[in-house]
Design an enzyme around this catalytic site. Structure first.
Site, PDB file in Angstrom:
ATOM      1  N   LYS A  54       2.487   6.472  -5.910  1.00  0.00           N
ATOM      2  CA  LYS A  54       2.458   7.606  -4.992  1.00  0.00           C
ATOM      3  C   LYS A  54       3.331   8.747  -5.502  1.00  0.00           C
ATOM      4  CE  LYS A  54       1.489   4.654  -1.006  1.00  0.00           C
ATOM      5  NZ  LYS A  54       1.994   3.905   0.158  1.00  0.00           N
ATOM      6  N   GLN A  98       7.411   3.153   3.467  1.00  0.00           N
ATOM      7  CA  GLN A  98       6.523   2.135   2.912  1.00  0.00           C
ATOM      8  C   GLN A  98       6.595   0.861   3.755  1.00  0.00           C
ATOM      9  OE1 GLN A  98       4.397   2.572   0.400  1.00  0.00           O
ATOM     10  NE2 GLN A  98       3.688   0.467   0.228  1.00  0.00           N
ATOM     11  N   ASP A 121       1.371   9.491   6.984  1.00  0.00           N
ATOM     12  CA  ASP A 121       0.639   8.238   7.143  1.00  0.00           C
ATOM     13  C   ASP A 121      -0.147   8.206   8.453  1.00  0.00           C
ATOM     14  OD1 ASP A 121       0.678   6.330   5.130  1.00  0.00           O
ATOM     15  OD2 ASP A 121       2.711   5.666   5.615  1.00  0.00           O
TER      16      ASP A 121
HETATM   17  N1  LIG Z   1       3.394   3.274   4.915  1.00  0.00           N
HETATM   18  C1  LIG Z   1       2.451   2.751   4.130  1.00  0.00           C
HETATM   19  N2  LIG Z   1       1.375   3.510   3.818  1.00  0.00           N
HETATM   20  C2  LIG Z   1       0.399   3.005   3.008  1.00  0.00           C
HETATM   21  O1  LIG Z   1      -0.602   3.687   2.716  1.00  0.00           O
HETATM   22  C3  LIG Z   1       0.561   1.673   2.495  1.00  0.00           C
HETATM   23  C4  LIG Z   1       1.692   0.957   2.872  1.00  0.00           C
HETATM   24  N3  LIG Z   1       2.617   1.513   3.690  1.00  0.00           N
HETATM   25  N4  LIG Z   1       1.863  -0.310   2.446  1.00  0.00           N
HETATM   26  C5  LIG Z   1       0.930  -0.959   1.580  1.00  0.00           C
HETATM   27  C6  LIG Z   1      -0.462  -0.373   1.660  1.00  0.00           C
HETATM   28  C7  LIG Z   1      -1.295  -0.639   0.436  1.00  0.00           C
HETATM   29  N5  LIG Z   1      -1.586   0.656  -0.156  1.00  0.00           N
HETATM   30  C8  LIG Z   1      -2.269   0.849  -1.344  1.00  0.00           C
HETATM   31  C9  LIG Z   1      -2.219   2.031  -2.058  1.00  0.00           C
HETATM   32  C10 LIG Z   1      -2.847   2.170  -3.282  1.00  0.00           C
HETATM   33  C11 LIG Z   1      -3.547   1.131  -3.840  1.00  0.00           C
HETATM   34  C12 LIG Z   1      -4.180   1.286  -5.172  1.00  0.00           C
HETATM   35  O2  LIG Z   1      -4.038   2.284  -5.846  1.00  0.00           O
HETATM   36  N6  LIG Z   1      -4.924   0.274  -5.645  1.00  0.00           N
HETATM   37  C13 LIG Z   1      -5.551   0.264  -6.949  1.00  0.00           C
HETATM   38  C14 LIG Z   1      -4.993  -0.848  -7.806  1.00  0.00           C
HETATM   39  C15 LIG Z   1      -3.537  -0.705  -8.060  1.00  0.00           C
HETATM   40  C16 LIG Z   1      -2.948  -2.001  -8.586  1.00  0.00           C
HETATM   41  O3  LIG Z   1      -3.199  -2.342  -9.760  1.00  0.00           O
HETATM   42  O4  LIG Z   1      -2.249  -2.679  -7.798  1.00  0.00           O
HETATM   43  C17 LIG Z   1      -7.041   0.020  -6.789  1.00  0.00           C
HETATM   44  O5  LIG Z   1      -7.432  -0.571  -5.790  1.00  0.00           O
HETATM   45  O6  LIG Z   1      -7.769   0.402  -7.694  1.00  0.00           O
HETATM   46  C18 LIG Z   1      -3.622  -0.052  -3.137  1.00  0.00           C
HETATM   47  C19 LIG Z   1      -2.997  -0.184  -1.907  1.00  0.00           C
HETATM   48  C20 LIG Z   1      -0.982   1.612   0.586  1.00  0.00           C
HETATM   49  N7  LIG Z   1      -0.351   1.085   1.658  1.00  0.00           N
END
Ligand SMILES: Nc1nc(=O)c2c([nH]1)NC[C@@H]1CN(c3ccc(C(=O)N[C@@H](CCC(=O)O)C(=O)O)cc3)C=[N+]21
Length: 289
Positions: A54, A98, A121
């Site tokens: 992020k 987070q 968020d």
């Molecule tokens: N306050 C808060 N806001 C959130 O938005 C939040 C959070 N907490 N806690 C956890 C979850 C999870 N999350 C993700 C963000 C990006 C990928 C992402 O970029 N995923 C990649 C893979 C990245 C990797 O290799 O792990 C993909 O799916 O292609 C995944 C999951 C945001 N979250």
């Protein structure tokens, strides 16, 4: 496999480029540079990766990166003070706590210290209420990103049967609200749903955010349905979602991969929200639904 892939990485890149352009425009007009503050409590390795991604994306879009790191042992009041300090700083347009935070902390109480116009968020009571009432406001990034993906692939929502699996505050609930606002007929399923596969087979658009690896197979998918997989599970052979991808891709018309589907959109929409928040704080109207 007969389904087409929904390329979240490509759409996310487009959104991020748009945001970068918007940031440059705002600054050229004499506005303040948008800034995102991320708060990470503890040392969960997955959270560390997400927060790092992020922060990088934010810098790449020309935004300021503020980051606060607190130990696992941080007390409620300490986290609250960090939020208060960021809330008072007009260089900070967005504040992201987070999740999850360590169990001894009350995350809901903490979130409610984030000013609603910095709540990128979309998780404060104020923004959740605005969404429920169909009023403008900041929307949770993952469900907003899914709507954007469906729009990019011209998946109609008005009058469509949308089934959401999962009722979390971060994804399932706001997802249902967002597609309802787009005139879908919405069913929300969860762990107590009697016959999950049967309920899912109603769906023109099936959105799975249950947090259960490989929960959804081909028996839950009507031929030609659009399937969006929000799950992320780290196994020995890489990442998996809540959907048995190979099976479901045989019957679906469009499907999101994991990785490369919803995940990248979450980050792109966070940047989008941070820019919208900065504009809002500098006199523009509240972000439109
Ligand atoms: N306050 C808060 N806001 C959130 O938005 C939040 C959070 N907490 N806690 C956890 C979850 C999870 N999350 C993700 C963000 C990006 C990928 C992402 O970029 N995923 C990649 C893979 C990245 C990797 O290799 O792990 C993909 O799916 O292609 C995944 C999951 C945001 N979250």
């Amino acid at each position: 496999m007969s389904a087409r892939l929904i390329d979240g990485t490509a759409v996310a890149r487009r959104v991020r480029d748009e945001v970068a352009k918007g940031v440059a425009e705002l600054v050229a007009q004499g506005g303040r540079t948008p800034g995102l503050a991320t708060i990470l409590v503890g040392d969960d390795p997955a959270s560390e990766v997400y927060v790092r991604n992020k922060r990088r994306a934010c810098a790449a879009a020309g935004m300021r990166d503020f980051h606060r790191r607190l130990p696992t042992t941080a007390r409620q009041e300490e986290v609250r003070e960090v939020i208060a300090e960021l809330a008072a700083d007009d260089q900070v347009s967005g504040i992201l706590l987070q999740l999850p935070v360590p169990a001894h902390l009350d995350s809901e109480a903490l979130l409610d210290h984030i000013p609603y116009d910095k709540d990128v968020d979309g998780l404060t009571v104020k923004n959740v209420g605005r969404l429920a009432q169909g009023r403008p406001g900041l929307r949770p990034c993952t469900p907003a990103g899914i709507v954007r993906l469906l729009d990019e692939y011209e998946v109609p929502l008005a009058g469509a049967e949308v089934v959401v699996v999962g009722r979390s505050v971060l994804v399932g609930r706001p997802m249902a609200q967002l597609v309802l606002a787009r005139h879908a007929t919405v069913t929300v399923c969860h762990s107590r749903t009697k016959d999950l596969a049967e309920a899912c087979r109603r769906a023109d658009v099936l959105i799975v955010a249950a947090g259960v690896p490989q929960l959804i197979g081909r028996d839950a998918v009507r031929r030609g349905a659009v399937v969006v997989d929000v799950g992320i599970h780290r196994g020995d052979e890489g990442l998996h979602g809540d959907v048995r991808f190979e099976e479901v891709a045989e019957v679906a018309s469009l499907v999101t991969p994991v990785p490369g589907g919803v995940g990248p959109m979450t980050i792109a929409m966070l940047l989008h929200n941070t820019l919208e928040a900065a504009r809002w704080q500098q006199g523009s109207a509240a972000p439109a639904a």
